[in-house]
Write an enzyme that holds these catalytic residues in place. Structure first.
Site, PDB file in Angstrom:
ATOM      1  N   PRO A  88       0.825  -1.214   0.000  1.00 27.27           N
ATOM      2  CA  PRO A  88       0.000   0.000   0.000  1.00 27.27           C
ATOM      3  C   PRO A  88       0.862   1.268   0.000  1.00 27.27           C
ATOM      4  O   PRO A  88       0.351   2.372  -0.178  1.00 27.27           O
ATOM      5  CB  PRO A  88      -0.815  -0.111   1.294  1.00 27.27           C
ATOM      6  N   GLU A 115       1.845  -8.628   8.206  1.00 22.60           N
ATOM      7  CA  GLU A 115       2.156  -7.198   8.295  1.00 22.60           C
ATOM      8  C   GLU A 115       3.004  -6.730   7.117  1.00 22.60           C
ATOM      9  O   GLU A 115       3.303  -5.549   6.974  1.00 22.60           O
ATOM     10  CB  GLU A 115       2.893  -6.890   9.600  1.00 22.60           C
ATOM     11  N   ARG A 153      -3.797  -6.700 -20.997  1.00 23.80           N
ATOM     12  CA  ARG A 153      -4.742  -6.195 -22.004  1.00 23.80           C
ATOM     13  C   ARG A 153      -4.140  -5.073 -22.857  1.00 23.80           C
ATOM     14  O   ARG A 153      -4.705  -4.713 -23.892  1.00 23.80           O
ATOM     15  CB  ARG A 153      -6.086  -5.808 -21.404  1.00 23.80           C
ATOM     16  N   ASP A 168     -10.660   2.527 -24.620  1.00 23.18           N
ATOM     17  CA  ASP A 168     -10.966   2.324 -23.207  1.00 23.18           C
ATOM     18  C   ASP A 168     -10.660   3.595 -22.426  1.00 23.18           C
ATOM     19  O   ASP A 168      -9.862   4.422 -22.870  1.00 23.18           O
ATOM     20  CB  ASP A 168     -10.075   1.213 -22.619  1.00 23.18           C
TER      21      ASP A 168
HETATM   22  N1  SAH Z   1       1.345  -3.402   7.415  1.00 25.47           N
HETATM   23  C1  SAH Z   1       1.348  -2.967   6.065  1.00 25.47           C
HETATM   24  C2  SAH Z   1       0.213  -3.612   5.263  1.00 25.47           C
HETATM   25  C3  SAH Z   1       0.386  -5.090   5.101  1.00 25.47           C
HETATM   26  S1  SAH Z   1      -0.908  -5.802   4.219  1.00 25.47           S
HETATM   27  C4  SAH Z   1       1.171  -1.447   6.034  1.00 25.47           C
HETATM   28  O1  SAH Z   1       0.454  -0.933   6.873  1.00 25.47           O
HETATM   29  O2  SAH Z   1       1.727  -0.777   5.149  1.00 25.47           O
HETATM   30  C5  SAH Z   1      -0.161  -7.283   3.644  1.00 25.47           C
HETATM   31  C6  SAH Z   1       0.279  -7.301   2.212  1.00 25.47           C
HETATM   32  O3  SAH Z   1      -0.831  -7.045   1.366  1.00 25.47           O
HETATM   33  C7  SAH Z   1       1.327  -6.281   1.817  1.00 25.47           C
HETATM   34  O4  SAH Z   1       2.609  -6.732   2.110  1.00 25.47           O
HETATM   35  C8  SAH Z   1       1.107  -6.149   0.326  1.00 25.47           C
HETATM   36  O5  SAH Z   1       1.753  -7.181  -0.389  1.00 25.47           O
HETATM   37  C9  SAH Z   1      -0.406  -6.369   0.191  1.00 25.47           C
HETATM   38  N2  SAH Z   1      -1.171  -5.117   0.090  1.00 25.47           N
HETATM   39  C10 SAH Z   1      -1.941  -4.556   1.048  1.00 25.47           C
HETATM   40  N3  SAH Z   1      -2.520  -3.430   0.612  1.00 25.47           N
HETATM   41  C11 SAH Z   1      -2.111  -3.250  -0.662  1.00 25.47           C
HETATM   42  C12 SAH Z   1      -2.363  -2.255  -1.656  1.00 25.47           C
HETATM   43  N4  SAH Z   1      -3.144  -1.207  -1.424  1.00 25.47           N
HETATM   44  N5  SAH Z   1      -1.764  -2.398  -2.845  1.00 25.47           N
HETATM   45  C13 SAH Z   1      -0.949  -3.431  -3.104  1.00 25.47           C
HETATM   46  N6  SAH Z   1      -0.673  -4.414  -2.208  1.00 25.47           N
HETATM   47  C14 SAH Z   1      -1.243  -4.328  -1.004  1.00 25.47           C
END
Ligand code: SAH
Length: 247
Positions: A88, A115, A153, A168
């Site tokens: 994220p 996490e 795509r 698109d």
């Molecule tokens: N503790 C982290 C979130 C971990 S979520 C934080 O707060 O930043 C677990 C996993 O889900 C991450 O390692 C990632 O691979 C995936 N993930 C979670 N949210 C995501 C998002 N918005 N975009 C892409 N991958 C995501």
């Protein structure tokens, strides 16, 4: 394009990658997708892939050793590929980013869980870090699917001849025009007459205008970034007039 996906849950990919456009792209050998179970690279008897965080606190962290071994083995097979983390905290997946990724020979996509992954994996191996948006998923698998789908795509030949990536949304910087199919009238709503006219120029103009209208209403931020033609400016003036008159 070669996609290698590193995950603790390879089973999650069997449905989405076995249907429709992705399935056809694999059959046409435009893409090749390999799933790698990170747990296979754990060395202990229990095949542990996670551990408690240093400093304490809730949740678990993906251990660096199995991930490093997995990344290194895949990179040895595909040295030209780019290591992409899902997180994220990464840069947002947009049409521009997907287009940029189509230029790479391959992507090694790392799916986090719990996490997240030990930060040293990022420091040593990450070449890119991609986020789906400002929300937290339970794992990187859905993000990896979104990357593979949006990139595939855009690869020439991946869409059937009747589909087109260019018209698109975002292809030309605008949202796409609305679509209609039979019947001509549905629950009292008619298909716009221009679309039934059979006149290609009418249809093209109507679509351009509605594409501008949708973008102006829903995503004015996009409209301010595109280069408008004279016709676009004229159509936008018409839209403004229509809306001023409550149409
Ligand atoms: N503790 C982290 C979130 C971990 S979520 C934080 O707060 O930043 C677990 C996993 O889900 C991450 O390692 C990632 O691979 C995936 N993930 C979670 N949210 C995501 C998002 N918005 N975009 C892409 N991958 C995501």
């Amino acid at each position: 394009m070669i996609f290698d996906i590193l995950t603790l849950f390879p089973g999650m990919f069997s449905g989405p990658f076995d249907e429709s456009i992705i399935k056809r792209a694999k059959e046409k050998q435009l893409i090749d997708i390999s799933l790698h179970n990170i747990r296979d690279w754990a060395v202990d008897r229990h095949q542990t892939a996670d551990d408690a965080p240093y400093g304490g606190g809730a949740g678990m962290v993906m251990k660096p050793e199995p991930l490093a071994a997995c990344i290194e083995s895949v990179k040895a097979l595909h040295p030209e590929s780019t290591v992409v983390l899902t997180s994220p905290q990464g840069r947002r997946l947009t049409h521009r980013v997907a287009t940029e990724l189509t230029q790479k020979p391959g992507l090694i996509i790392v799916c986090g869980r719990y996490e997240g992954i030990d930060e040293r994996i990022r420091s040593i191996y990450a070449e890119d870090d991609i986020s789906l948006g400002d929300f937290v998923l339970s794992g990187g698998e859905i993000a990896a699917m979104a990357i593979v789908d949006s990139v595939t795509r855009l690869i020439p030949g991946a869409l059937g001849s009747s589909d087109s990536a260019e018209s698109d949304s975002f292809g030309d910087g605008l949202l796409e025009y609305p679509h209609y199919t039979r019947p001509p009238e549905f629950k009292g709503l008619s298909v716009p007459p221009s679309l039934l006219s059979g006149n290609h120029e009418f249809i093209r103009k109507w679509r351009r205008k509605e594409s501008l209208r949708k973008t102006r209403t829903l995503r004015p931020d996009l409209l301010s970034k595109v280069t408008l033609t004279r016709e676009d400016r004229k159509l936008l003036a018409e839209i403004e007039q229509e809306e001023a008159h409550g149409r």
